[in-house]
Design an enzyme around this catalytic site. Sequence first.
Site, PDB file in Angstrom:
ATOM      1  N   ASP A   1      81.523  52.113  45.176  1.00  0.00           N
ATOM      2  CA  ASP A   1      80.474  51.263  44.797  1.00  0.00           C
ATOM      3  C   ASP A   1      78.963  51.503  45.353  1.00  0.00           C
ATOM      4  O   ASP A   1      78.863  51.294  46.429  1.00  0.00           O
ATOM      5  CB  ASP A   1      80.632  49.615  44.727  1.00  0.00           C
ATOM      6  CG  ASP A   1      79.738  48.786  44.436  1.00  0.00           C
ATOM      7  OD1 ASP A   1      78.586  49.071  43.858  1.00  0.00           O
ATOM      8  OD2 ASP A   1      80.060  47.614  44.625  1.00  0.00           O
TER       9      ASP A   1
ATOM     10  N   TYR B   1      66.590  45.847  33.704  1.00  0.00           N
ATOM     11  CA  TYR B   1      66.688  47.149  33.692  1.00  0.00           C
ATOM     12  C   TYR B   1      65.562  48.154  33.946  1.00  0.00           C
ATOM     13  O   TYR B   1      65.212  48.708  34.298  1.00  0.00           O
ATOM     14  CB  TYR B   1      67.537  47.339  32.145  1.00  0.00           C
ATOM     15  CG  TYR B   1      67.969  48.969  32.189  1.00  0.00           C
ATOM     16  CD1 TYR B   1      69.066  49.305  32.660  1.00  0.00           C
ATOM     17  CD2 TYR B   1      67.239  49.758  31.468  1.00  0.00           C
ATOM     18  CE1 TYR B   1      69.698  50.547  32.642  1.00  0.00           C
ATOM     19  CE2 TYR B   1      67.669  51.016  31.049  1.00  0.00           C
ATOM     20  CZ  TYR B   1      69.005  51.347  31.848  1.00  0.00           C
ATOM     21  OH  TYR B   1      69.301  52.450  31.660  1.00  0.00           O
TER      22      TYR B   1
ATOM     23  N   LYS C   1      64.545  50.570  36.815  1.00  0.00           N
ATOM     24  CA  LYS C   1      64.152  52.088  36.249  1.00  0.00           C
ATOM     25  C   LYS C   1      62.701  52.279  36.703  1.00  0.00           C
ATOM     26  O   LYS C   1      62.315  53.421  37.086  1.00  0.00           O
ATOM     27  CB  LYS C   1      64.517  52.188  34.966  1.00  0.00           C
ATOM     28  CG  LYS C   1      65.871  52.189  34.730  1.00  0.00           C
ATOM     29  CD  LYS C   1      66.699  53.170  35.441  1.00  0.00           C
ATOM     30  CE  LYS C   1      68.527  53.217  34.830  1.00  0.00           C
ATOM     31  NZ  LYS C   1      68.986  53.988  35.689  1.00  0.00           N
TER      32      LYS C   1
HETATM   33  N1  NAD Z   1      73.284  55.790  27.540  1.00  0.00           N
HETATM   34  C1  NAD Z   1      71.796  55.784  27.551  1.00  0.00           C
HETATM   35  O1  NAD Z   1      71.157  55.770  26.561  1.00  0.00           O
HETATM   36  C2  NAD Z   1      70.854  56.037  28.858  1.00  0.00           C
HETATM   37  C3  NAD Z   1      69.782  56.244  28.670  1.00  0.00           C
HETATM   38  C4  NAD Z   1      68.662  56.269  29.763  1.00  0.00           C
HETATM   39  C5  NAD Z   1      69.445  56.280  30.847  1.00  0.00           C
HETATM   40  N2  NAD Z   1      70.594  55.938  31.084  1.00  0.00           N
HETATM   41  C6  NAD Z   1      71.180  55.917  32.551  1.00  0.00           C
HETATM   42  O2  NAD Z   1      72.066  56.887  32.599  1.00  0.00           O
HETATM   43  C7  NAD Z   1      73.050  56.561  33.654  1.00  0.00           C
HETATM   44  C8  NAD Z   1      74.543  56.805  33.336  1.00  0.00           C
HETATM   45  O3  NAD Z   1      74.669  56.026  32.345  1.00  0.00           O
HETATM   46  P1  NAD Z   1      75.924  56.494  30.905  1.00  0.00           P
HETATM   47  O4  NAD Z   1      74.905  56.384  29.768  1.00  0.00           O
HETATM   48  O5  NAD Z   1      76.481  57.496  31.298  1.00  0.00           O
HETATM   49  O6  NAD Z   1      76.676  55.236  30.998  1.00  0.00           O
HETATM   50  P2  NAD Z   1      78.334  54.965  31.150  1.00  0.00           P
HETATM   51  O7  NAD Z   1      78.579  53.588  31.326  1.00  0.00           O
HETATM   52  O8  NAD Z   1      79.179  55.863  30.137  1.00  0.00           O
HETATM   53  O9  NAD Z   1      78.425  55.534  32.800  1.00  0.00           O
HETATM   54  C9  NAD Z   1      78.058  54.665  33.684  1.00  0.00           C
HETATM   55  C10 NAD Z   1      78.985  55.009  35.056  1.00  0.00           C
HETATM   56  O10 NAD Z   1      78.670  54.246  36.027  1.00  0.00           O
HETATM   57  C11 NAD Z   1      79.920  53.670  36.801  1.00  0.00           C
HETATM   58  N3  NAD Z   1      79.328  52.664  37.467  1.00  0.00           N
HETATM   59  C12 NAD Z   1      78.909  51.317  37.160  1.00  0.00           C
HETATM   60  N4  NAD Z   1      78.355  50.789  38.268  1.00  0.00           N
HETATM   61  C13 NAD Z   1      78.834  51.373  39.467  1.00  0.00           C
HETATM   62  C14 NAD Z   1      78.573  51.149  40.619  1.00  0.00           C
HETATM   63  N5  NAD Z   1      78.197  49.972  41.235  1.00  0.00           N
HETATM   64  N6  NAD Z   1      79.064  52.370  41.691  1.00  0.00           N
HETATM   65  C15 NAD Z   1      79.401  53.465  41.006  1.00  0.00           C
HETATM   66  N7  NAD Z   1      79.511  53.693  39.782  1.00  0.00           N
HETATM   67  C16 NAD Z   1      79.166  52.509  38.902  1.00  0.00           C
HETATM   68  C17 NAD Z   1      80.530  53.154  35.598  1.00  0.00           C
HETATM   69  O11 NAD Z   1      81.953  52.886  35.925  1.00  0.00           O
HETATM   70  C18 NAD Z   1      80.506  54.112  34.636  1.00  0.00           C
HETATM   71  O12 NAD Z   1      81.518  55.423  34.924  1.00  0.00           O
HETATM   72  C19 NAD Z   1      72.747  55.095  33.982  1.00  0.00           C
HETATM   73  O13 NAD Z   1      71.915  55.018  35.073  1.00  0.00           O
HETATM   74  C20 NAD Z   1      71.908  54.689  32.775  1.00  0.00           C
HETATM   75  O14 NAD Z   1      70.976  53.701  33.292  1.00  0.00           O
HETATM   76  C21 NAD Z   1      71.254  55.910  30.043  1.00  0.00           C
END
Ligand code: NAD
Length: 263
Positions: free
Chosen positions: A61, A156, A160
């Site tokens: 975590d 959020y 960021k």
């Molecule tokens: N998907 C989008 O459109 C998007 C756009 C911009 C930024 N992001 C960023 O990309 C990153 C990855 O997101 P994603 O889209 O792959 O989503 P996702 O939900 O597929 O993956 C996120 C992962 O983080 C893990 N996670 C959550 N809380 C956690 C914690 N406290 N400790 C460790 N792991 C934890 C989850 O279990 C999951 O496997 C994030 O930081 C998100 O804010 C995503």
Amino acid sequence: MRDRSVLVTGAGSGIGRAVSLACARRGANLAVLDIDGDAAEVVARESEAVGAPRAVGIACDVAAEDSVRSAFDAAAQAIGIPGATFANAGIEIDGPLHEFELESWRRVLDVNLVGAFLTCREAVRRLVETASGGSIVCTSSPSAFVGFAGGGNSAYAASKGGLSAFVRSAALDYASHGIRVNAVVPGATDTAMLVSGVAAGSRAATMERIRTSASEQIPLGRLARPDEVAAAVVWLLSDDSSYVTGTNLVCDGGLMAKSANDF
Ligand SMILES: NC(=O)c1ccc[n+]([C@@H]2O[C@H](COP(=O)([O-])OP(=O)(O)OC[C@H]3O[C@@H](n4cnc5c(N)ncnc54)[C@H](O)[C@@H]3O)[C@@H](O)[C@H]2O)c1
């Protein structure tokens, strides 16, 4: 990336999984961290299947100091001190500000901003101690720079925005140690996060609606695939970007280049 040691947080799905697999295909050793230890283990096995000499799944975590410290220790034992770290774990909780619970605000900040701080601190500590340079990449978001038209995104966005500012500052602090710190700024990417706030039964339909809106609103006409964001991250993690630090690399299909005005 061959025989490099790479640590990825939030690696159990989405962008983190795609980055793990992309590094693995290039012959890197992987420490695959996720709060979901089973998902981390699955991605570690997938990483070895596509070319990682060694990959280890670790439950972690990122919002918990002890958990991050012991995960870095376990990673160093399994694959050596990570020279490349992807601080990627993140969550999104949306809602109108006047109804937003303090607990939700704190959890978003804890995972997205405190989590990145704890991850980067452990990475930098080891790189400074061993006097080895390295590369750190954090996952930011367009919400660090522009407001989301859909609204309800203040926690959020704050997390960021803080993260992108943190990256600039950390990059300056550690440039003289040969440690580069950058952020990737993915646009809307086809991962579970897009429907994380939606009831399980409505997720498939909501995802379809989002894909349709994306085709109309995003200049490149679609959501990003996780592997497209991963390509930008791998570049930042590797020596190919050896003169890049303190930057926010936007990978958003043109979203932020576009004004909503159409008159
Ligand atoms: N998907 C989008 O459109 C998007 C756009 C911009 C930024 N992001 C960023 O990309 C990153 C990855 O997101 P994603 O889209 O792959 O989503 P996702 O939900 O597929 O993956 C996120 C992962 O983080 C893990 N996670 C959550 N809380 C956690 C914690 N406290 N400790 C460790 N792991 C934890 C989850 O279990 C999951 O496997 C994030 O930081 C998100 O804010 C995503």
